[in-house]
Enzyme design. Structure first.
Site, PDB file in Angstrom:
ATOM      1  N   ASP A  39      33.342 -10.309  18.548  1.00 58.79           N
ATOM      2  CA  ASP A  39      34.022  -9.129  18.002  1.00 58.79           C
ATOM      3  C   ASP A  39      35.535  -9.376  17.972  1.00 58.79           C
ATOM      4  OD1 ASP A  39      32.675  -6.014  17.782  1.00 58.79           O
ATOM      5  OD2 ASP A  39      34.860  -6.146  17.688  1.00 58.79           O
ATOM      6  N   VAL A  65      35.486 -12.747  12.204  1.00 55.68           N
ATOM      7  CA  VAL A  65      34.499 -13.505  11.413  1.00 55.68           C
ATOM      8  C   VAL A  65      35.014 -13.880  10.023  1.00 55.68           C
ATOM      9  CG1 VAL A  65      32.491 -12.532  12.624  1.00 55.68           C
ATOM     10  CG2 VAL A  65      33.340 -11.413  10.528  1.00 55.68           C
ATOM     11  N   ASN A  91      26.421  -9.041  11.644  1.00 56.63           N
ATOM     12  CA  ASN A  91      26.464  -7.571  11.680  1.00 56.63           C
ATOM     13  C   ASN A  91      27.874  -7.009  11.514  1.00 56.63           C
ATOM     14  OD1 ASN A  91      25.548  -4.768  12.762  1.00 56.63           O
ATOM     15  ND2 ASN A  91      27.123  -5.429  14.224  1.00 56.63           N
ATOM     16  N   SER A 145      23.947   1.248   0.904  1.00 52.94           N
ATOM     17  CA  SER A 145      25.006   1.282  -0.117  1.00 52.94           C
ATOM     18  C   SER A 145      25.033   0.012  -0.970  1.00 52.94           C
ATOM     19  CB  SER A 145      26.382   1.457   0.539  1.00 52.94           C
ATOM     20  OG  SER A 145      26.452   2.675   1.214  1.00 52.94           O
ATOM     21  N   TYR A 156      32.842  -1.296  -0.452  1.00 53.54           N
ATOM     22  CA  TYR A 156      31.795  -1.413   0.574  1.00 53.54           C
ATOM     23  C   TYR A 156      30.434  -1.705  -0.071  1.00 53.54           C
ATOM     24  CZ  TYR A 156      28.907  -0.149   4.617  1.00 53.54           C
ATOM     25  OH  TYR A 156      27.994  -0.162   5.639  1.00 53.54           O
ATOM     26  N   LYS A 160      28.134  -5.203   0.061  1.00 57.13           N
ATOM     27  CA  LYS A 160      26.787  -5.235   0.651  1.00 57.13           C
ATOM     28  C   LYS A 160      25.750  -5.708  -0.372  1.00 57.13           C
ATOM     29  CE  LYS A 160      27.807  -3.748   4.832  1.00 57.13           C
ATOM     30  NZ  LYS A 160      27.629  -4.607   6.024  1.00 57.13           N
ATOM     31  N   VAL A 189      23.446   5.673  10.215  1.00 63.88           N
ATOM     32  CA  VAL A 189      23.133   5.480  11.628  1.00 63.88           C
ATOM     33  C   VAL A 189      24.268   6.101  12.430  1.00 63.88           C
ATOM     34  CG1 VAL A 189      22.692   3.762  13.432  1.00 63.88           C
ATOM     35  CG2 VAL A 189      22.018   3.274  11.071  1.00 63.88           C
ATOM     36  N   THR A 191      26.837   5.928  14.530  1.00 66.14           N
ATOM     37  CA  THR A 191      27.725   4.988  15.231  1.00 66.14           C
ATOM     38  C   THR A 191      29.166   5.407  14.953  1.00 66.14           C
ATOM     39  OG1 THR A 191      27.985   3.506  13.357  1.00 66.14           O
ATOM     40  CG2 THR A 191      26.112   3.062  14.806  1.00 66.14           C
TER      41      THR A 191
HETATM   42  N1  LIG Z   1      26.569   3.081  10.828  1.00 66.32           N
HETATM   43  C1  LIG Z   1      26.009   3.201   9.638  1.00 66.32           C
HETATM   44  O1  LIG Z   1      25.714   4.303   9.173  1.00 66.32           O
HETATM   45  C2  LIG Z   1      25.686   1.966   8.839  1.00 66.32           C
HETATM   46  C3  LIG Z   1      24.903   2.111   7.691  1.00 66.32           C
HETATM   47  C4  LIG Z   1      24.596   0.997   6.927  1.00 66.32           C
HETATM   48  C5  LIG Z   1      25.072  -0.247   7.305  1.00 66.32           C
HETATM   49  N2  LIG Z   1      25.837  -0.374   8.416  1.00 66.32           N
HETATM   50  C6  LIG Z   1      26.321  -1.720   8.745  1.00 66.32           C
HETATM   51  O2  LIG Z   1      25.921  -2.079  10.048  1.00 66.32           O
HETATM   52  C7  LIG Z   1      26.906  -2.938  10.635  1.00 66.32           C
HETATM   53  C8  LIG Z   1      27.338  -2.359  11.974  1.00 66.32           C
HETATM   54  O3  LIG Z   1      27.767  -1.035  11.773  1.00 66.32           O
HETATM   55  P1  LIG Z   1      28.156  -0.046  12.965  1.00 66.32           P
HETATM   56  O4  LIG Z   1      27.942   1.323  12.441  1.00 66.32           O
HETATM   57  O5  LIG Z   1      27.520  -0.485  14.228  1.00 66.32           O
HETATM   58  O6  LIG Z   1      29.744  -0.320  12.979  1.00 66.32           O
HETATM   59  P2  LIG Z   1      30.841  -0.086  14.089  1.00 66.32           P
HETATM   60  O7  LIG Z   1      32.108   0.177  13.343  1.00 66.32           O
HETATM   61  O8  LIG Z   1      30.405   0.899  15.121  1.00 66.32           O
HETATM   62  O9  LIG Z   1      30.904  -1.540  14.782  1.00 66.32           O
HETATM   63  C9  LIG Z   1      31.318  -2.655  14.053  1.00 66.32           C
HETATM   64  C10 LIG Z   1      31.908  -3.685  15.004  1.00 66.32           C
HETATM   65  O10 LIG Z   1      32.340  -4.802  14.199  1.00 66.32           O
HETATM   66  C11 LIG Z   1      33.597  -5.243  14.679  1.00 66.32           C
HETATM   67  N3  LIG Z   1      34.315  -5.949  13.617  1.00 66.32           N
HETATM   68  C12 LIG Z   1      34.897  -5.404  12.506  1.00 66.32           C
HETATM   69  N4  LIG Z   1      35.468  -6.357  11.779  1.00 66.32           N
HETATM   70  C13 LIG Z   1      35.246  -7.546  12.420  1.00 66.32           C
HETATM   71  C14 LIG Z   1      35.606  -8.886  12.152  1.00 66.32           C
HETATM   72  N5  LIG Z   1      36.328  -9.235  11.079  1.00 66.32           N
HETATM   73  N6  LIG Z   1      35.182  -9.848  13.015  1.00 66.32           N
HETATM   74  C15 LIG Z   1      34.469  -9.517  14.122  1.00 66.32           C
HETATM   75  N7  LIG Z   1      34.119  -8.259  14.428  1.00 66.32           N
HETATM   76  C16 LIG Z   1      34.506  -7.285  13.586  1.00 66.32           C
HETATM   77  C17 LIG Z   1      34.306  -3.961  15.126  1.00 66.32           C
HETATM   78  O11 LIG Z   1      35.358  -4.217  16.028  1.00 66.32           O
HETATM   79  C18 LIG Z   1      33.147  -3.168  15.750  1.00 66.32           C
HETATM   80  O12 LIG Z   1      33.016  -3.425  17.125  1.00 66.32           O
HETATM   81  C19 LIG Z   1      28.040  -3.038   9.620  1.00 66.32           C
HETATM   82  O13 LIG Z   1      27.888  -4.223   8.878  1.00 66.32           O
HETATM   83  C20 LIG Z   1      27.839  -1.836   8.743  1.00 66.32           C
HETATM   84  O14 LIG Z   1      28.363  -2.009   7.448  1.00 66.32           O
HETATM   85  C21 LIG Z   1      26.160   0.704   9.197  1.00 66.32           C
END
Ligand SMILES: NC(=O)c1ccc[n+]([C@@H]2O[C@H](COP(=O)([O-])OP(=O)(O)OC[C@H]3O[C@@H](n4cnc5c(N)ncnc54)[C@H](O)[C@@H]3O)[C@@H](O)[C@H]2O)c1
Length: 259
Positions: A39, A65, A91, A145, A156, A160, A189, A191
């Site tokens: 992270d 990343v 992720n 999305s 976004y 994706k 989700v 989060t």
């Molecule tokens: N939460 C939702 O509703 C949802 C829906 C569809 C898809 N997603 C996808 O699921 C994945 C996780 O989502 P989440 O809701 O747990 O997100 P979140 O924002 O709670 O956590 C994401 C984590 O990624 C880290 N991060 C961001 N950019 C980074 C980088 N360049 N290098 C390393 N780490 C990095 C952040 O610091 C954070 O800890 C994402 O790819 C998101 O697009 C989430």
């Protein structure tokens, strides 16, 4: 002679400090894996890793990343300390939700750099380590999305959608070397990411549009990711699994007909 540690499987999870990445790290740990948690948020990462309570099986690495040099160093650190990689969960993701014509090129590049370049780079550097032990499994975290266009998601959603196609490209070329590559597309989700962009009105709209009538939990998404990494999914390659309560299946879903 191989020690127990040499054969204990290893998962690399990006964006592991919270949300879906943290739940996935917990899933792997509960099934006997060692986990490299990646992270950019070093403080949150250390706290999350410490909270898992098994220091010998957890490696927390602060790494962006989207940065090739940092990703190369991360993969070699995992290889050096754990000796192998069996699963990679791409992720880490970011969202900028803005009207199309207000989205700047910098915002577009920021979203693509993490969501698409990040998955490309981590795969480029982790797959060779996987191949040293005969292969493994990669799961790219896309999104509903990436399947359905919707307002405010030009960067976004497009990132994706591209990630879903990258998954197929990777599955084709890595499959015959022993690495399966699949994607999971979560619906909404609960989060930090969702809290940032979903107002109470948006939450109510989602409940209305999703056949299961609720948000998913990070643990439910982790179960789908874990399944795709497990031997139970040994013949699944190049697929996209929507873990979305039926949101994608509902298609146009006219509110008047639903009621
Ligand atoms: N939460 C939702 O509703 C949802 C829906 C569809 C898809 N997603 C996808 O699921 C994945 C996780 O989502 P989440 O809701 O747990 O997100 P979140 O924002 O709670 O956590 C994401 C984590 O990624 C880290 N991060 C961001 N950019 C980074 C980088 N360049 N290098 C390393 N780490 C990095 C952040 O610091 C954070 O800890 C994402 O790819 C998101 O697009 C989430």
């Amino acid at each position: 002679m191989a020690t127990t540690d040499d054969v204990m499987p290893v998962a690399v999870v990006t964006g592991a400090a919270r949300g879906i990445g943290l739940a996935s790290s917990q899933w792997f740990l509960a099934r006997g894996y060692r986990v490299a948690m990646i992270d950019t948020d070093g403080a949150a990462l250390c706290e999350a890793a410490a909270g898992l309570g098994d220091a010998s099986r957890v490696l927390a690495i602060e790494c962006d990343v989207s940065d090739e040099v940092q990703v190369a160093a991360m993969a070699s650190q995992v290889a050096q300390q754990f000796g192998r990689i069996d699963a990679l969960v791409n992720n880490a993701g970011v969202a900028v939700f803005k009207p199309l014509l207000e989205t700047t090129f910098q915002e577009w590049r920021y979203v693509f750099a993490t969501n698409l370049d990040g998955a490309f780079l981590c795969t480029q550097f982790c797959a060779p380590v996987m191949l040293r032990n005969g292969g493994g499994s990669i799961v790219n975290i896309a999104s509903i999305s990436g399947l359905r266009a919707s307002s405010l998601r030009v960067a976004y959603g497009t990132s994706k959608a591209a990630l879903i196609h990258l998954t197929k490209q990777q599955a084709m070329e890595l499959g015959n070397q022993g690495i399966r590559v699949n994607a999971v597309s979560p619906g909404p989700v609960d989060t930090a990411m969702a809290k940032l962009v979903h107002t109470p009105a948006i939450r109510a709209d989602y409940h209305d549009a999703i056949p299961l009538n609720r948000y998913g939990t990070p643990q439910e998404i982790a179960e789908a990711i874990g399944f795709l990494c497990s031997p139970a999914a040994s013949y699944i390659n190049g697929q996209m699994l929507a873990a979305d309560g039926g949101f994608d299946a509902a298609g146009i879903g006219l509110p008047t007909l639903r009621r």
